[in-house]
Design a protein around this motif. Structure first.
Motif, mmCIF file in Angstrom:
data_model
loop_
_atom_site.group_PDB
_atom_site.id
_atom_site.type_symbol
_atom_site.label_atom_id
_atom_site.label_comp_id
_atom_site.label_asym_id
_atom_site.label_seq_id
_atom_site.Cartn_x
_atom_site.Cartn_y
_atom_site.Cartn_z
ATOM 1 N N ARG B 91 0.807 -1.226 0.000
ATOM 2 C CA ARG B 91 0.000 0.000 0.000
ATOM 3 C C ARG B 91 0.838 1.272 0.000
ATOM 4 O O ARG B 91 0.616 2.175 0.807
ATOM 5 N N PRO B 93 1.836 4.897 -1.183
ATOM 6 C CA PRO B 93 1.057 5.995 -1.782
ATOM 7 C C PRO B 93 1.306 6.163 -3.278
ATOM 8 O O PRO B 93 0.363 6.405 -4.030
ATOM 9 N N GLN B 96 -0.960 3.750 -4.804
ATOM 10 C CA GLN B 96 -2.379 4.032 -4.585
ATOM 11 C C GLN B 96 -2.892 5.187 -5.440
ATOM 12 O O GLN B 96 -4.069 5.249 -5.768
ATOM 13 N N LYS B 97 -1.976 6.109 -5.786
ATOM 14 C CA LYS B 97 -2.419 7.245 -6.593
ATOM 15 C C LYS B 97 -2.678 6.865 -8.038
ATOM 16 O O LYS B 97 -3.128 7.688 -8.826
ATOM 17 N N PHE B 99 -4.335 3.869 -9.148
ATOM 18 C CA PHE B 99 -5.408 2.934 -9.487
ATOM 19 C C PHE B 99 -6.654 3.255 -8.681
ATOM 20 O O PHE B 99 -6.634 4.053 -7.752
ATOM 21 N N ASN B 122 -11.355 13.737 -1.818
ATOM 22 C CA ASN B 122 -10.481 12.870 -2.601
ATOM 23 C C ASN B 122 -9.409 13.655 -3.344
ATOM 24 O O ASN B 122 -8.281 13.198 -3.462
ATOM 25 N N LYS B 123 -9.777 14.816 -3.818
ATOM 26 C CA LYS B 123 -8.787 15.671 -4.481
ATOM 27 C C LYS B 123 -7.599 15.919 -3.554
ATOM 28 O O LYS B 123 -6.438 15.805 -3.953
ATOM 29 N N ILE B 125 -6.821 14.166 -0.766
ATOM 30 C CA ILE B 125 -6.166 12.910 -0.372
ATOM 31 C C ILE B 125 -5.204 12.443 -1.454
ATOM 32 O O ILE B 125 -4.093 12.009 -1.173
ATOM 33 N N TYR B 126 -5.614 12.575 -2.710
ATOM 34 C CA TYR B 126 -4.764 12.129 -3.810
ATOM 35 C C TYR B 126 -3.839 13.233 -4.309
ATOM 36 O O TYR B 126 -3.120 13.054 -5.276
ATOM 37 N N GLU B 127 -3.908 14.388 -3.672
ATOM 38 C CA GLU B 127 -3.060 15.531 -4.023
ATOM 39 C C GLU B 127 -3.150 15.869 -5.510
ATOM 40 O O GLU B 127 -2.144 15.986 -6.206
#
Ligand SMILES: Nc1ncnc2c1ncn2[C@@H]1O[C@H](COP(=O)(O)OP(=O)(O)OP(=O)(O)O)[C@@H](O)[C@H]1O
Ligand SMILES: [Mg+2]
Lengths: 266, 327
Positions: B91, B93, B96-97, B99, B122-123, B125-127
C-alpha cells in the motif's frame, strides 16, 4: 497535511447534519454534570470536607470535568472504527494514500473542538444558574501542565479506544463487549465521577499502573495546583510514556489486524 | 510491457465455524474450529497497458477476492503479484495514486454530505492539482450528466445516480488502472448502456487499463476483447471472447423448420432436442457429427428449412460455469 484539514472541515459539516444527535450528546453531558453536582451537594450537607475536598473544591472539580471530558472523551472514532472493520468499510480507506488512524484522529479533533466550544457555553449557563462557590488555585505552571497533560490525555484516549476497537479484526461480531467494558473503566477510573484521591491508597496504586487516571484526574489535579514541581514533571513524563507505549501497541495491532482483515463486502 | 502480472496466486480464507443456535455459539466461543475456503487457488495471468479485460465466473468463483488482492486490501496466501511494478499489499502511496477499485455495492461517499464534498476530499487525499481537478471533474460531470446533482446529499440520490457519483469519486485522480467490480449492477437498461459507453470511452481516451467483472454478458460482449474465466478459484480460460466457443462448445445447434407435423420422439435419434414447438426445433449435436446429423434430418424428415449455428456465447459460458461439457 492539507488532506487532514479537509477532513476536519468535512467533519464539521457532518456534525452539523447530525445537529439533533449532537445536542442530545451535549444534553447527556449536562445531565451527568447535574447528577454528580447534586450527589456531592447531598454528601456535603452533612460535613464541610470530604477526603480533604471542601465543597467549593469539589464543585470546581466537577465543572472542570465537563470541559476536560469535552476535549478528551468526545471521540466519534470510538463509535466507528469497530463497525468499519467488521463491515469491511475499512477497505475504502485502505485503498487511498491516507492514514486511517490519522483520519479518525482528525475527525475526533473536529468533534472535540465543537464540544469544547459548547462546554464553555454550558459552563457559563450552569454557573449563572447555580451560582456555586468555586475555588481554583491555578498558576502559570499549572495551566501549562494542564494543557500538556490534556494533549497527552487526548492521544491516550484515542489510542486506548482504537486498540480496543481493533479487536474487531479477530472478532468482527463481538467487539462491543470489550469496548463497552473499557468505556465503563474510563468512566469510573479516569476520575470523571469523583477525584481519584478519595480512593484507598491500595486502589490508587493499582490505578497508577493503568492509563486511566491520565485521562481526566491528573490534568484536572494539575490545573488545580495539587500536583506541582517535580511531581508535575513526573506525571507529564509518565503521560508521555503511556502515549508512546500505546502508540506502539496500537500500530502493532493494526499491522497484525490488516493481515487477517477480510475486506468483507461485495 | 505487462502492467499487471499475477503468478500462481492463492488466497485461502480461514473461517471460524459456528454451530447453529445459542448453545452452539457458546461452544464456538470457547473452542473455535476453522475451515478453509480456497477462494483463489493458483491463478496466473498478465495484462498489458491499455487492455480492457472481462473477468467472469459464477458466484463465489473468486473474482472479487482477486481484485482485492490486486488493490492491496488482502494479503495473498501465496503467489507473486505485481501491479505497475508495485507489490499491492504494501500500500505505497505512489501505487495508490495510480489505481482505483470500484465495488458495485460499497460506497465511499460521505452519506450525509453532497457528493461534491467527497470529491474535494479525494482531491486533497490524492493531491490532485487544482486545474487538473477542475477539468477532470467537468469532463466526468458532463459525460455522466450529473451537473445538477452535485449539491444534493448523497443519501437522497437514487441508486443509479449514486453509482455515477461513486464512479466520479473513483476517477478524480485519473487512475491508470481501474478495477471495476460489477459496475452495472442494479442499473436500468438505459443506464447500463451509458455506463458501458462511458467505460469504453474512458479506456480509449486515457489509454487506461481496466479489469471488469460482471454477470451481464452484454457488458462483456460489448466491452471486452479479452476474457478471463475463473471458477472455484481456478483459471478456466484466458483469451479472446470468440475463442470460448471454439474451445468449449463441442456441439452445434441445428435449427429446423418442418413442413409437416412429425413425431417428436423420432428426433431423438438425431441429437439432443433442446426445444420443439411445431414447426420449429432446436437440436444440439456433437461438433464432429454435425454434417451426418444434418443429412439424416434431410433424409428422414419433412424439412422446410435447416440452419447450422454455433451455440450462443451465453449458453457456452453457462455450461462452462456449471462444469458441463468441458471434455
Ligand atoms: N472475507 C471473507 N472471508 C471468508 N470467506 C470469504 C471472504 N470473502 C469471500 N469469501 C469466500 O471466497 C469465495 C470467493 O468469493 P468472491 O467474493 O471472490 O467471489 P466472486 O467471484 O466475486 O463472486 P460473486 O460473483 O458472487 O461476486 C466464496 O466462496 C466466498 O464465500
Ligand atoms: Mg464478487
Amino acid at each position: 497535511m492539507r488532506k487532514y484539514f479537509t477532513v476536519f472541515a468535512a467533519s464539521w459539516q457532518d456534525e452539523f447534519t447530525y445537529r439533533l444527535n449532537f445536542i442530545l450528546w451535549r444534553f447527556r453531558n449536562v445531565l451527568r454534570f447535574l447528577m454528580t453536582y447534586f450527589l456531592w451537594q447531598g454528601l456535603f450537607s452533612a460535613t464541610s470536607t470530604i477526603y480533604g475536598y471542601s465543597r467549593p473544591d469539589m464543585v470546581a472539580y466537577i465543572f472542570l470535568v465537563l470541559i476536560v471530558q469535552a476535549a478528551i472523551t468526545s471521540a466519534p472514532s470510538a463509535d466507528n472504527i469497530g463497525g468499519e472493520i467488521g463491515s469491511g468499510d475499512l477497505s475504502n480507506y485502505l485503498l487511498k494514500p491516507m492514514s486511517y488512524l490519522r483520519f479518525w484522529f482528525t475527525r475526533d479533533l473536529a468533534s472535540k473542538s465543537l464540544n469544547l466550544l459548547f462546554s464553555f457555553i454550558e459552563i457559563t449557563l450552569l454557573w449563572l444558574l447555580l451560582r456555586p462557590a468555586l475555588s481554583f488555585h491555578y498558576s502559570f505552571f499549572s495551566v501549562f501542565g494542564f494543557v500538556a497533560s490534556g494533549l497527552f490525555a487526548m492521544v491516550i484516549y484515542f489510542l486506548v479506544s482504537a486498540s480496543a476497537r481493533f479487536t474487531s479484526f479477530w472478532y468482527p461480531e463481538n467487539t462491543w463487549g470489550l469496548s463497552f467494558l473499557i468505556l465503563i473503566f474510563i468512566e469510573i477510573f479516569s476520575g470523571s465521577i469523583f477525584p481519584l484521591d478519595v480512593l484507598p491508597p491500595a486502589g490508587q496504586i493499582i490505578l497508577q499502573a493503568t492509563p486511566f487516571p491520565y485521562l481526566i484526574y491528573y490534568p484536572i489535579s494539575i490545573l488545580d495546583g495539587k500536583i506541582t514541581g517535580l511531581y508535575l514533571w513526573r506525571i507529564l513524563f509518565q503521560s508521555a510514556s503511556w502515549t508512546l507505549l500505546l502508540l506502539i501497541f496500537t500500530r502493532f495491532l493494526w499491522r497484525k489486524g490488516l493481515r487477517v482483515f477480510g475486506a468483507e463486502g461485495n | 510491457m505487462d502492467i499487471i502480472s499475477v503468478k500462481d496466486l492463492k488466497k485461502h480464507y480461514q473461517i471460524a465455524q459456528k454451530e447453529a443456535g445459542l448453545a452452539g455459539s457458546f461452544k464456538s466461543l470457547l473452542h473455535r474450529q476453522y475451515s478453509v475456503v480456497k477462494a483463489v487457488d493458483g491463478v496466473s495471468f498478465a495484462i498489458s497497458e491499455g487492455e480492457l479485460v472481462g473477468f467472469i465466473g459464477p458466484n463465489g468463483a473468486g473474482k472479487t477476492t482477486t481484485l482485492k488482492v490486486l488493490s492491496g486490501l488482502l494479503y495473498p496466501t501465496s503467489g507473486a503479484v505485481s501491479v505497475l511494478g508495485f507489490t499491492p499489499w504494501k500500500r505505497q502511496p505512489a501505487f495508490q495514486k495510480q489505481f482505483s477499485l470500484v465495488l458495485g455495492q460499497k460506497n465511499q461517499l460521505w452519506w450525509d454530505l453532497p457528493a461534491q464534498e467527497s470529491f474535494i476530499l479525494n482531491k486533497e487525499i490524492y493531491e490532485v492539482p487544482d486545474a487538473q481537478y477542475k477539468s477532470t471533474l467537468d469532463t466526468l460531470v458532463q459525460l455522466l450528466e450529473v451537473a445538477d446533482l452535485l449539491k444534493i446529499q448523497v443519501r437522497k440520490l437514487s441508486l443509479g445516480q449514486r453509482m455515477k457519483m461513486e464512479l466520479i469519486a473513483a476517477l478524480i485522480h485519473s487512475p491508470k488502472i481501474l478495477f471495476l467490480d460489477e459496475p452495472t449492477i442494479g442499473l436500468d437498461v438505459v443506464m447500463q448502456k451509458k455506463m458501458r459507453d462511458f467505460i469504453k470511452d474512458y479506456n480509449r481516451q486515457y489509454h487506461s487499463t481496466i479489469i471488469l467483472t460482471s454477470h451481464y454478458m452484454d457488458d462483456v460482449k460489448e466491452l471486452c476483447d479479452r476474457v478471463i474465466i475463473i471458477n472455484q478459484g481456478r483459471l478456466l480460460f484466458d483469451g479472446q471472447l470468440d475463442e470460448i466457443i471454439k474451445k468449449f462448445a463441442n456441439h452445434k445447434i441445428l435449427t429446423v423448420i418442418f413442413s409437416k407435423d412429425i413425431n417428436p420422439d423420432a428426433l431423438k435419434s438425431v441429437g439432443q432436442v433442446r426445444e420443439f414447438t411445431y414447426p420449429r426445433a432446436l437440436i444440439s449435436v456433437p461438433r464432429a457429427e454435425t454434417s451426418a446429423a444434418a443429412s439424416r434430418l434431410l433424409r428422414d424428415f419433412p424439412v422446410a428449412d435447416l440452419n447450422i449455428e454455433e451455440p450462443a456465447i451465453e449458453d457456452v459460458i453457462r455450461e462452462v460455469f456449471t462444469g458441463k461439457d468441458l471434455a
